[in-house]
Design a protein around this motif. Structure first.
Motif, PDB file in Angstrom:
ATOM      1  N   GLY A  71       3.882  55.121 -78.336  1.00 22.95           N
ATOM      2  CA  GLY A  71       4.442  56.546 -78.407  1.00 22.95           C
ATOM      3  C   GLY A  71       3.659  56.908 -79.488  1.00 22.95           C
ATOM      4  N   ALA A  72       3.630  58.747 -79.696  1.00 23.11           N
ATOM      5  CA  ALA A  72       2.398  58.837 -80.716  1.00 23.11           C
ATOM      6  C   ALA A  72       3.004  60.394 -81.057  1.00 23.11           C
ATOM      7  CB  ALA A  72       0.975  58.906 -79.933  1.00 23.11           C
ATOM      8  N   GLU A  73       2.873  59.976 -82.257  1.00 20.35           N
ATOM      9  CA  GLU A  73       3.373  61.495 -83.114  1.00 20.35           C
ATOM     10  C   GLU A  73       2.164  62.403 -83.672  1.00 20.35           C
ATOM     11  OE1 GLU A  73       6.877  61.151 -85.638  1.00 20.35           O
ATOM     12  OE2 GLU A  73       7.050  58.962 -85.072  1.00 20.35           O
ATOM     13  N   TRP A  74       2.308  63.615 -83.785  1.00 17.02           N
ATOM     14  CA  TRP A  74       1.097  64.240 -84.652  1.00 17.02           C
ATOM     15  C   TRP A  74       2.081  65.254 -86.093  1.00 17.02           C
ATOM     16  CZ3 TRP A  74       1.457  64.814 -79.637  1.00 17.02           C
ATOM     17  CH2 TRP A  74       1.560  65.633 -78.964  1.00 17.02           C
ATOM     18  N   ILE A  75       1.243  65.469 -86.657  1.00 17.52           N
ATOM     19  CA  ILE A  75       1.484  66.486 -87.494  1.00 17.52           C
ATOM     20  C   ILE A  75       0.458  67.831 -87.608  1.00 17.52           C
ATOM     21  CG2 ILE A  75       2.028  67.255 -89.748  1.00 17.52           C
ATOM     22  CD1 ILE A  75       4.167  65.536 -90.272  1.00 17.52           C
ATOM     23  N   PHE A 120      -0.650  59.875 -85.388  1.00 17.09           N
ATOM     24  CA  PHE A 120       0.228  58.418 -86.168  1.00 17.09           C
ATOM     25  C   PHE A 120       0.907  57.349 -84.846  1.00 17.09           C
ATOM     26  CE2 PHE A 120       2.203  62.086 -88.227  1.00 17.09           C
ATOM     27  CZ  PHE A 120       3.284  61.159 -87.702  1.00 17.09           C
ATOM     28  N   GLU A 121       1.047  56.093 -85.259  1.00 12.91           N
ATOM     29  CA  GLU A 121       1.882  55.180 -84.342  1.00 12.91           C
ATOM     30  C   GLU A 121       3.690  55.595 -84.132  1.00 12.91           C
ATOM     31  OE1 GLU A 121       1.634  51.047 -84.732  1.00 12.91           O
ATOM     32  OE2 GLU A 121      -0.232  51.629 -85.877  1.00 12.91           O
ATOM     33  N   HIS A 122       4.508  56.129 -83.086  1.00  9.05           N
ATOM     34  CA  HIS A 122       5.643  56.944 -83.590  1.00  9.05           C
ATOM     35  C   HIS A 122       6.826  55.843 -83.986  1.00  9.05           C
ATOM     36  CE1 HIS A 122       9.536  57.709 -81.882  1.00  9.05           C
ATOM     37  NE2 HIS A 122       9.269  58.208 -81.740  1.00  9.05           N
TER      38      HIS A 122
END
Length: 153
Positions: free
Chosen positions: A109-113, A126-128
């Motif tokens: 998974g990935a997360e972003w801001i 960045f990595e979840h």
């Protein structure tokens, strides 16, 4: 007398240069946050966008041949927007690379801001579950906001 005037002039110039380095938190026009999972069935991409007037838009997209998209909106008051903006250090954010680690490798998974400041958007992915230290508290708050849209159908 000339020495005092010269000293005052240098102080004014010095203050002018240091004010350029101030954090531009008050100039944050939009904060975005999202998660995605490439190897997933259902709504695998979820994101929220929070703008200065307190409007929050949540969007979720499904994977597949005919991906569907659903959106919902809410509003929060100005104090809540300001609380989020207080967690942003635009100078530190600007120094971060656009990609940290290996987001969504091995379906982690990935997360972003993302931040829109003075019309320019920067996104850090960045990595979840592994937000960089500069973004941990903000990521946690934004995750809570995203999860508050659980009933968005």
């Amino acid at each position: 007398m000339k020495t005092k005037l010269l000293l005052i002039a240098l102080m004014i110039v010095g203050l002018g240069f240091t004010s350029c380095k101030k954090d531009k938190t008050e100039a944050v026009e939009e904060i975005g946050y999202g998660t995605s999972f490439g190897m997933c069935v259902g709504y695998c991409l979820n994101e929220v966008a929070i703008i200065n007037n307190g409007k929050i838009t949540f969007t979720k997209r499904a994977n597949g041949i005919n991906p569907s998209t659903k959106s919902c909106t809410k509003t929060i008051d100005e104090s809540e927007v300001n609380t989020l903006k207080a967690l942003v250090n635009t100078n530190e954010f600007a120094k971060l690379p656009e990609v940290i680690g290996c987001p969504d490798c091995a379906d982690g998974g990935a997360e972003w801001i993302s931040l829109r400041v003075e019309g320019k958007v920067k996104k850090v992915t960045f990595e979840h579950g592994k937000a960089p230290n500069e973004l941990k508290e903000l990521a946690q708050k934004l995750k809570g906001i995203k999860e508050s849209f659980g009933d968005c159908n």
